[in-house]
Enzyme design. Structure first.
Site, PDB file in Angstrom:
ATOM      1  CD  GLU A  50       1.879  -5.516   5.625  1.00 12.98           C
ATOM      2  OE1 GLU A  50       2.703  -6.388   5.959  1.00 12.98           O
ATOM      3  OE2 GLU A  50       1.119  -5.638   4.655  1.00 12.98           O
ATOM      4  CB  ALA A  68      -0.885  -0.009   1.243  1.00 12.76           C
ATOM      5  N   GLY A  96       0.817  -5.109   0.916  1.00  6.54           N
ATOM      6  CA  GLY A  96      -0.360  -5.227   0.054  1.00  6.54           C
ATOM      7  C   GLY A  96      -0.040  -5.848  -1.295  1.00  6.54           C
TER       8      GLY A  96
HETATM    9  N1  CAA Z   1       4.600   3.284  -0.605  1.00  6.85           N
HETATM   10  C1  CAA Z   1       5.007   4.448  -1.133  1.00  6.85           C
HETATM   11  N2  CAA Z   1       6.184   4.611  -1.793  1.00  6.85           N
HETATM   12  C2  CAA Z   1       6.971   3.516  -1.910  1.00  6.85           C
HETATM   13  C3  CAA Z   1       6.606   2.274  -1.379  1.00  6.85           C
HETATM   14  C4  CAA Z   1       5.357   2.186  -0.701  1.00  6.85           C
HETATM   15  N3  CAA Z   1       4.901   0.997  -0.193  1.00  6.85           N
HETATM   16  N4  CAA Z   1       7.606   1.371  -1.640  1.00  6.85           N
HETATM   17  C5  CAA Z   1       8.548   2.070  -2.327  1.00  6.85           C
HETATM   18  N5  CAA Z   1       8.164   3.353  -2.490  1.00  6.85           N
HETATM   19  C6  CAA Z   1       8.920   4.423  -3.155  1.00  6.85           C
HETATM   20  C7  CAA Z   1      10.064   4.924  -2.312  1.00  6.85           C
HETATM   21  O1  CAA Z   1       9.619   5.844  -1.352  1.00  6.85           O
HETATM   22  C8  CAA Z   1      10.954   5.543  -3.368  1.00  6.85           C
HETATM   23  O2  CAA Z   1      10.429   6.791  -3.704  1.00  6.85           O
HETATM   24  P1  CAA Z   1      11.443   8.072  -3.920  1.00  6.85           P
HETATM   25  O3  CAA Z   1      12.288   7.658  -5.100  1.00  6.85           O
HETATM   26  O4  CAA Z   1      10.504   9.185  -4.230  1.00  6.85           O
HETATM   27  O5  CAA Z   1      12.213   8.210  -2.680  1.00  6.85           O
HETATM   28  C9  CAA Z   1      10.765   4.618  -4.561  1.00  6.85           C
HETATM   29  O6  CAA Z   1       9.533   3.914  -4.339  1.00  6.85           O
HETATM   30  C10 CAA Z   1      11.867   3.597  -4.726  1.00  6.85           C
HETATM   31  O7  CAA Z   1      11.992   2.898  -3.500  1.00  6.85           O
HETATM   32  P2  CAA Z   1      13.395   2.765  -2.714  1.00  6.85           P
HETATM   33  O8  CAA Z   1      14.282   3.911  -2.999  1.00  6.85           O
HETATM   34  O9  CAA Z   1      13.070   2.499  -1.275  1.00  6.85           O
HETATM   35  O10 CAA Z   1      13.977   1.464  -3.418  1.00  6.85           O
HETATM   36  P3  CAA Z   1      14.906   0.309  -2.794  1.00  6.85           P
HETATM   37  O11 CAA Z   1      15.299  -0.557  -3.939  1.00  6.85           O
HETATM   38  O12 CAA Z   1      15.973   0.892  -1.938  1.00  6.85           O
HETATM   39  O13 CAA Z   1      13.923  -0.506  -1.811  1.00  6.85           O
HETATM   40  C11 CAA Z   1      11.868  -1.630  -1.191  1.00  6.85           C
HETATM   41  C12 CAA Z   1      12.794  -1.181  -2.331  1.00  6.85           C
HETATM   42  C13 CAA Z   1      12.555  -2.718  -0.349  1.00  6.85           C
HETATM   43  C14 CAA Z   1      10.611  -2.186  -1.846  1.00  6.85           C
HETATM   44  C15 CAA Z   1      11.535  -0.420  -0.288  1.00  6.85           C
HETATM   45  O14 CAA Z   1      11.064   0.642  -1.104  1.00  6.85           O
HETATM   46  C16 CAA Z   1      10.489  -0.688   0.762  1.00  6.85           C
HETATM   47  O15 CAA Z   1      10.804  -1.254   1.797  1.00  6.85           O
HETATM   48  N6  CAA Z   1       9.232  -0.276   0.510  1.00  6.85           N
HETATM   49  C17 CAA Z   1       8.144  -0.380   1.472  1.00  6.85           C
HETATM   50  C18 CAA Z   1       7.638  -1.805   1.596  1.00  6.85           C
HETATM   51  C19 CAA Z   1       6.535  -1.880   2.624  1.00  6.85           C
HETATM   52  O16 CAA Z   1       6.715  -1.530   3.789  1.00  6.85           O
HETATM   53  N7  CAA Z   1       5.337  -2.355   2.207  1.00  6.85           N
HETATM   54  C20 CAA Z   1       4.179  -2.476   3.061  1.00  6.85           C
HETATM   55  C21 CAA Z   1       3.286  -1.281   2.919  1.00  6.85           C
HETATM   56  S1  CAA Z   1       1.967  -1.258   4.071  1.00  6.85           S
HETATM   57  C22 CAA Z   1       0.762  -2.250   3.449  1.00  6.85           C
HETATM   58  O17 CAA Z   1       0.900  -2.799   2.374  1.00  6.85           O
HETATM   59  C23 CAA Z   1      -0.475  -2.378   4.274  1.00  6.85           C
HETATM   60  C24 CAA Z   1      -1.436  -3.435   3.838  1.00  6.85           C
HETATM   61  O18 CAA Z   1      -1.363  -4.569   4.289  1.00  6.85           O
HETATM   62  C25 CAA Z   1      -2.527  -3.141   2.917  1.00  6.85           C
END
Ligand code: CAA
Length: 257
Positions: free
Chosen positions: A131, A64, A108
């Site tokens: 999460e 998400a 998500g």
């Molecule tokens: N939401 C919003 N933006 C996100 C995102 C997310 N879930 N995941 C990645 N992005 C964005 C980053 O903020 C970044 O944006 P900027 O370039 O503007 O800074 C861009 O995508 C690229 O990401 P990274 O620079 O972080 O790339 P990376 O290769 O270093 O890492 C990753 C990749 C491991 C996927 C890392 O981005 C990450 O950990 N993302 C979050 C994953 C997460 O926590 N997901 C769970 C969300 S909560 C949920 O899903 C609730 C539910 O159950 C419904």
């Protein structure tokens, strides 16, 4: 601005591609509404027999959209019925859906892959429910579908430690149907979807409905459901065609009737 969800038709297969590369395909309302609209469209199209949901090489979906969710309070989430309102459309699709996952399927992202009927993973795929790192819990079925797919031990491990699981481990654990080289992922998913779409659509829907019933019922109830559906296939014209074609040593011509 580019469409965040792109659809294509490949023969009898509807392809749905999440296209938000700048945010690792993070799922905001626009993306989820786009997926919902695409599922609605392919469900209504009589020429489509199967769907494939995919993302990019780097990310199926990284969860998400955290920036969007960060402003929520309880009352807002409750009032808009967050997740239930639109994410669940994938779960209610009656036609089979294959998730073709490359790169990150987190939070998500992993949860929408699990809403599909099976997951094909590229060897680059990484699955996780991180999460807890954000101070929230999986909210789109992760705590429910993951243990059903991989058992309690691994589900607890993934949800509590937030670690990622690679494609090999995911296949071994039962989350993933097939692992393929990344450059063949879409081709393999489309090929399997075309095979499914070549069969009688109502019968494929009955198979899906019956397998899903296994997760909602006792064995006895599930078997009873299966037997009733099986008996009903004798009222499907395509069953006559399929069995006659076998006996006559020819290819069946299914009419979805
Ligand atoms: N939401 C919003 N933006 C996100 C995102 C997310 N879930 N995941 C990645 N992005 C964005 C980053 O903020 C970044 O944006 P900027 O370039 O503007 O800074 C861009 O995508 C690229 O990401 P990274 O620079 O972080 O790339 P990376 O290769 O270093 O890492 C990753 C990749 C491991 C996927 C890392 O981005 C990450 O950990 N993302 C979050 C994953 C997460 O926590 N997901 C769970 C969300 S909560 C949920 O899903 C609730 C539910 O159950 C419904």
């Amino acid at each position: 601005m580019a469409d965040v969800v792109i659809t294509e038709v490949h023969g009898k297969v509807g392809l749905i591609r999440i296209n938000r590369p700048e945010a690792m395909n993070a799922l905001n309302n626009e993306v989820v509404d786009g997926i919902t609209a695409a599922v609605d469209r392919f469900e209504a199209d009589e020429n489509i027999g199967c769907m494939v949901l995919t993302g990019s090489e780097k990310a199926f979906a990284a969860g998400a959209d955290i920036g969007f969710m960060k402003e929520f309070d309880y009352m807002h989430a409750y009032k808009i019925d967050f997740i239930t309102r639109n994410w669940e459309r994938l779960r209610t699709a009656r036609k089979p859906v294959i998730a073709a996952v490359a790169g990150f399927a987190l939070g998500g992202g992993c949860e929408i892959a699990m809403m599909c009927d099976m997951i094909f993973a590229a060897d680059t795929a990484k699955f996780g429910q991180p999460e807890i790192k954000l101070g929230i819990i999986p909210g789109a079925g992760g705590t429910q579908r993951l243990p059903r797919a991989v058992g309690k031990a691994k589900a607890m491990d993934l949800c509590l430690t937030a670690r990622m699981m690679d494609a090999t481990e995911a296949e071994r654990a039962g989350l993933v149907a097939r692992v393929v080289p990344a450059d063949q992922l879409l081709e393999e998913a489309l090929k399997a979807a075309a095979t499914i779409a070549s069969y009688s659509l109502p019968v494929a829907m009955m198979v899906k409905e019956s397998v899903n019933r296994a997760f909602e019922s006792s064995l006895n109830e599930g078997l009873l459901f299966e037997r009733r559906v099986f008996h009903s296939t004798f009222a499907v014209q395509d069953s006559k065609e399929g069995m006659s074609a076998f006996v006559e040593k020819r290819k069946p011509a299914f009419k979805n009737r």
